[in-house]
Design an enzyme around this catalytic site. Structure first.
Site, PDB file in Angstrom:
ATOM      1  N   LYS A   9      -4.463 -27.318 -27.278  1.00 23.30           N
ATOM      2  CA  LYS A   9      -3.211 -27.282 -26.678  1.00 23.30           C
ATOM      3  C   LYS A   9      -2.531 -26.090 -26.903  1.00 23.30           C
ATOM      4  O   LYS A   9      -2.056 -26.154 -28.178  1.00 23.30           O
ATOM      5  CB  LYS A   9      -2.554 -28.512 -26.899  1.00 23.30           C
ATOM      6  CG  LYS A   9      -1.015 -28.611 -26.383  1.00 23.30           C
ATOM      7  CD  LYS A   9      -0.486 -30.053 -26.580  1.00 23.30           C
ATOM      8  CE  LYS A   9       0.886 -30.129 -26.167  1.00 23.30           C
ATOM      9  NZ  LYS A   9       1.657 -31.313 -26.370  1.00 23.30           N
ATOM     10  N   ASP A  38       7.843 -26.503 -25.623  1.00 23.25           N
ATOM     11  CA  ASP A  38       7.959 -27.790 -24.888  1.00 23.25           C
ATOM     12  C   ASP A  38       9.325 -28.137 -24.849  1.00 23.25           C
ATOM     13  O   ASP A  38       9.794 -29.113 -25.838  1.00 23.25           O
ATOM     14  CB  ASP A  38       6.921 -28.953 -25.511  1.00 23.25           C
ATOM     15  CG  ASP A  38       6.907 -30.203 -24.834  1.00 23.25           C
ATOM     16  OD1 ASP A  38       7.234 -30.206 -23.636  1.00 23.25           O
ATOM     17  OD2 ASP A  38       6.228 -31.189 -25.339  1.00 23.25           O
ATOM     18  N   LYS A  71      13.413 -33.279 -22.974  1.00 25.48           N
ATOM     19  CA  LYS A  71      13.804 -33.665 -24.476  1.00 25.48           C
ATOM     20  C   LYS A  71      15.217 -33.756 -24.978  1.00 25.48           C
ATOM     21  O   LYS A  71      16.120 -32.938 -24.512  1.00 25.48           O
ATOM     22  CB  LYS A  71      12.936 -33.157 -25.523  1.00 25.48           C
ATOM     23  CG  LYS A  71      11.611 -33.157 -25.370  1.00 25.48           C
ATOM     24  CD  LYS A  71      10.674 -32.324 -26.691  1.00 25.48           C
ATOM     25  CE  LYS A  71       9.057 -32.694 -26.516  1.00 25.48           C
ATOM     26  NZ  LYS A  71       8.701 -34.051 -26.599  1.00 25.48           N
ATOM     27  N   ASP A  87       4.189 -26.676 -30.375  1.00 27.21           N
ATOM     28  CA  ASP A  87       3.534 -27.285 -29.599  1.00 27.21           C
ATOM     29  C   ASP A  87       2.227 -26.643 -29.422  1.00 27.21           C
ATOM     30  O   ASP A  87       1.433 -27.077 -28.274  1.00 27.21           O
ATOM     31  CB  ASP A  87       4.438 -27.666 -28.575  1.00 27.21           C
ATOM     32  CG  ASP A  87       3.832 -29.036 -28.237  1.00 27.21           C
ATOM     33  OD1 ASP A  87       3.157 -29.702 -28.755  1.00 27.21           O
ATOM     34  OD2 ASP A  87       4.208 -29.350 -26.854  1.00 27.21           O
ATOM     35  N   ASP A 110       7.345 -34.590 -19.809  1.00 29.39           N
ATOM     36  CA  ASP A 110       7.082 -34.235 -21.171  1.00 29.39           C
ATOM     37  C   ASP A 110       5.521 -34.647 -21.704  1.00 29.39           C
ATOM     38  O   ASP A 110       5.309 -34.535 -23.047  1.00 29.39           O
ATOM     39  CB  ASP A 110       8.311 -35.054 -21.845  1.00 29.39           C
ATOM     40  CG  ASP A 110       8.345 -34.450 -23.331  1.00 29.39           C
ATOM     41  OD1 ASP A 110       7.873 -33.281 -23.699  1.00 29.39           O
ATOM     42  OD2 ASP A 110       9.146 -35.488 -24.133  1.00 29.39           O
ATOM     43  N   GLU A 118       2.889 -33.388 -21.246  1.00 28.96           N
ATOM     44  CA  GLU A 118       2.151 -32.223 -20.717  1.00 28.96           C
ATOM     45  C   GLU A 118       0.995 -31.830 -21.152  1.00 28.96           C
ATOM     46  O   GLU A 118       0.332 -31.194 -20.515  1.00 28.96           O
ATOM     47  CB  GLU A 118       3.364 -31.050 -20.449  1.00 28.96           C
ATOM     48  CG  GLU A 118       3.362 -30.230 -21.678  1.00 28.96           C
ATOM     49  CD  GLU A 118       3.792 -30.972 -22.944  1.00 28.96           C
ATOM     50  OE1 GLU A 118       4.497 -32.123 -22.960  1.00 28.96           O
ATOM     51  OE2 GLU A 118       3.453 -30.511 -24.246  1.00 28.96           O
ATOM     52  N   ARG A 159      -1.612 -33.483 -22.252  1.00 24.52           N
ATOM     53  CA  ARG A 159      -2.766 -34.167 -21.790  1.00 24.52           C
ATOM     54  C   ARG A 159      -3.277 -33.409 -20.431  1.00 24.52           C
ATOM     55  O   ARG A 159      -4.355 -33.348 -20.212  1.00 24.52           O
ATOM     56  CB  ARG A 159      -2.741 -35.547 -21.714  1.00 24.52           C
ATOM     57  CG  ARG A 159      -1.564 -36.066 -20.626  1.00 24.52           C
ATOM     58  CD  ARG A 159      -1.161 -37.634 -20.846  1.00 24.52           C
ATOM     59  NE  ARG A 159      -0.469 -37.628 -22.081  1.00 24.52           N
ATOM     60  CZ  ARG A 159       0.004 -38.904 -22.598  1.00 24.52           C
ATOM     61  NH1 ARG A 159      -0.313 -40.107 -21.958  1.00 24.52           N
ATOM     62  NH2 ARG A 159       0.819 -38.726 -23.649  1.00 24.52           N
TER      63      ARG A 159
HETATM   64  N1  BES Z   1       4.745 -32.158 -27.972  1.00 27.54           N
HETATM   65  C1  BES Z   1       5.195 -33.285 -27.819  1.00 27.54           C
HETATM   66  C2  BES Z   1       4.393 -34.413 -28.887  1.00 27.54           C
HETATM   67  C3  BES Z   1       5.064 -33.909 -30.383  1.00 27.54           C
HETATM   68  C4  BES Z   1       6.138 -34.851 -30.886  1.00 27.54           C
HETATM   69  C5  BES Z   1       4.573 -33.171 -31.259  1.00 27.54           C
HETATM   70  C6  BES Z   1       6.577 -34.586 -31.811  1.00 27.54           C
HETATM   71  C7  BES Z   1       5.193 -32.918 -32.342  1.00 27.54           C
HETATM   72  C8  BES Z   1       6.045 -33.594 -32.912  1.00 27.54           C
HETATM   73  C9  BES Z   1       4.253 -34.067 -26.663  1.00 27.54           C
HETATM   74  O1  BES Z   1       4.302 -33.018 -25.487  1.00 27.54           O
HETATM   75  C10 BES Z   1       5.121 -35.126 -25.874  1.00 27.54           C
HETATM   76  O2  BES Z   1       6.364 -34.718 -25.667  1.00 27.54           O
HETATM   77  N2  BES Z   1       4.974 -36.475 -26.026  1.00 27.54           N
HETATM   78  C11 BES Z   1       5.337 -37.492 -25.695  1.00 27.54           C
HETATM   79  C12 BES Z   1       4.927 -38.422 -24.610  1.00 27.54           C
HETATM   80  C13 BES Z   1       5.192 -39.204 -23.992  1.00 27.54           C
HETATM   81  C14 BES Z   1       6.210 -38.580 -22.939  1.00 27.54           C
HETATM   82  C15 BES Z   1       4.019 -40.231 -23.456  1.00 27.54           C
HETATM   83  C16 BES Z   1       5.986 -38.165 -26.829  1.00 27.54           C
HETATM   84  O3  BES Z   1       5.123 -38.227 -27.897  1.00 27.54           O
HETATM   85  O4  BES Z   1       7.002 -38.721 -26.868  1.00 27.54           O
HETATM   86 ZN    ZN Z   2       4.022 -31.245 -26.073  1.00 28.02          ZN
HETATM   87 MN    MN Z   3       5.912 -32.937 -24.338  1.00 30.30          MN
END
Ligand code: BES
Ligand code: ZN
Ligand code: MN
Length: 490
Positions: A254, A259, A266, A277, A336, A338, A340
């Site tokens: 990824k 992000d 966010k 990210d 967010d 994204e 996956r």
């Molecule tokens: N890049 C983030 C995950 C992340 C969070 C990486 C903290 C490093 C530190 C990912 O894209 C994301 O935003 N995931 C969300 C998913 C949710 C919306 C289902 C998350 O983990 O909150």
């Molecule tokens: Zn992300």
């Molecule tokens: Mn995200």
């Protein structure tokens, strides 16, 4: 950092080991003799006990050319490990990096050549800095240490071992540089350009832009990048070090260069960390560099999906339905989630194009993995026990450890959608890392596969590991190099 090997110390700083209960190693005893007992005296005056991670510095010793001596602890004499030496060397190097010392002679008394080389790896990892934008660093704040000489009984064997570990250090440093880099500099296009530099090592690099990806039907990946002014890229890197015709090992990363969350924006606090990210992709790129650098005897393909997730007039909306390259449709309920979406198309492409022996993806995928495992283990998810077990062992051996969590059809209900084949969001916060992995599995066809969630370990602004810098850890390069080294070469 220059790493060299020699039979006797010549540095202005000399480090020698001691063991539990402050027992001196042979090298330490010899040094104690030539300094008129400076080591035993210093130990007596301190609380140094020879435990792993402990050091004791003696400035200006008489009787030797060196201007300082560092005694480092290795714990119980019979229980010294390669990782222990790696860490000890890292601790000593961190302590001396800006001390004024120029050359460190680090003695691995009585340990084998592999241990000597791993001390070199620890030294090299610990010397990493990301200073390229610090124009006002005064000379006395810059690193002084320019060379680490590992003092070892068998210089030839240690140097030969280093030929396979030096490239691993370089691969990890590259991964760190990519994670540390500012997101205004490292967008998808600049990132792809940096990947192309790997051709110098004999890696074949191909870059697909949005036009090519559109043709391939990569609606999931492209949807994530459509709110960015930067063009999304898919980079394919091939190292053909194995036998012709052998199925390649495939690694997918990824690479969200920033992000913001997109329209599902966010919160502002800490958002800067989302420059990291792309840590999964950085591990893949760093791994390719490591494998090519040590001429690994395996055919390996790295695929990274590089996109920027931005909110904008053209950005993807919550509620959009996209069609992935696999033909499966996805209701994007949260922009967010994204990662996956990027991996869905990158995984599918990798399987279709290369028919790999196995496929491993790495991603800073979910905040939930931090809730499960903190920053001590990466989470792994797999459809194949053997591959997952091999990865677990490689984690122990490399000290980039992983812990397996379940996936399975019982989680499917959470990601089924009433209007598309699936949605990109589970229900509520429960099992957030698992539902993300379960989503990815829908884009894996029978191939042995492991998903590694490195959201916790890929960036670590508070790392206490002496081998790691703050923030961009380069996690994954050592782990995957070890996996390949121990199981899939020759
Ligand atoms: N890049 C983030 C995950 C992340 C969070 C990486 C903290 C490093 C530190 C990912 O894209 C994301 O935003 N995931 C969300 C998913 C949710 C919306 C289902 C998350 O983990 O909150
Ligand atoms: Zn992300
Ligand atoms: Mn995200």
């Amino acid at each position: 950092m220059k790493i060299s090997f020699a039979p006797a110390p010549s540095g202005d700083a000399i480090a020698v080991p001691a063991f539990a209960d402050a027992e001196l190693s042979e090298a330490a005893k010899a040094l104690d003799g030539s300094t008129g007992g400076a080591l035993t005296k210093a130990i007596k005056a301190s609380r140094f006990e020879g435990g792993a991670g402990e050091t004791l510095e003696i400035a200006g010793p008489s009787g030797v050319d060196a201007s300082r001596i560092v005694i480092f602890g290795l714990g119980k004499a019979g229980e010294v490990t390669e990782n222990g030496l790696e860490k000890a060397a890292a601790t000593v190097v961190k302590g001396l990096l800006t001390s004024g010392a120029k050359k460190l002679s680090f003695t691995v008394d009585g340990q084998d050549a592999e241990c000597a080389a791993r001390a070199g790896l620890g030294a090299s990892l610990a010397a990493y800095r990301f200073d390229k934008y610090r124009t006002k660093l005064t000379d006395n704040k810059k690193p002084s240490l320019a060379e680490v000489e590992i003092v070892s009984g068998d210089v030839d064997a240690a140097s030969a071992a280093w030929n396979t570990w030096g490239p691993v250090a370089e691969g990890a440093q590259l991964a760190r540089d990519l994670v540390m880099e500012a997101p205004n500099i490292l967008g998808p296009e600049e990132y792809a350009r940096r990947c192309k530099e790997l051709t110098a090592l004999g890696i074949e690099v191909e870059v697909l832009g949005e036009k090519e990806m559109k043709k391939l039907g990569m609606g999931a990946l492209l949807g994530v990048g459509q709110g960015s002014v930067q063009e999304s890229q898919l980079v394919i890197m091939k190292w053909n070090g194995g036998n012709k015709g052998d199925q390649p090992l495939c690694f997918v990363g990824k690479g969200v260069t920033f992000d913001t969350g997109g329209i599902s924006l966010k919160p502002g606090a800490g958002m800067d960390e989302m420059k990291g990210d792309m840590g999964g992709s950085a591990a893949v790129v760093g791994l390719m560099k490591a494998l090519a650098g040590r001429k690994a005897k395996a055919n390996v393909v790295g695929v990274v999906g590089l996109v920027e997730n931005m909110p904008d007039g053209n950005a993807q909306r919550p509620g959009d339905i996209v069609t992935s390259m696999s033909g499966q449709t996805i209701e994007v309920l949260n922009t967010d989630a994204e990662g996956r979406l990027v991996l869905a198309d990158a995984l599918w492409y990798a399987q279709k194009e290369f028919d790999p022996k196995f496929i491993i993806d790495l991603a800073t995928l979910t905040g939930a993995i931090l809730i499960s495992l903190g920053q001590e283990h990466a989470g792994i998810f797999s459809n194949n026990d053997e591959l997952a077990d091999n990865l677990f062992s490689a984690g122990k051996a490399s000290d980039e450890t992983v812990w397996r969590l379940p996936i399975g059809p019982e989680y499917d209900a959470q990601i089924n959608s009433p209007v598309a084949d699936m949605k990109n969001l589970g229900e509520g916060r429960n099992a957030g890392s698992i539902t993300a992995a379960q989503f990815l599995q829908r884009f894996v066809n029978d191939k042995p596969w492991v998903h590694i969630d490195i959201a916790g370990v890929g960036m670590n602004a508070k790392s206490k590991d002496p081998r790691q810098p703050l923030f961009g850890t380069g996690f994954g390069v050592r782990l995957l190099d070890r996996l390949v080294r121990d199981n899939y070469e020759g």
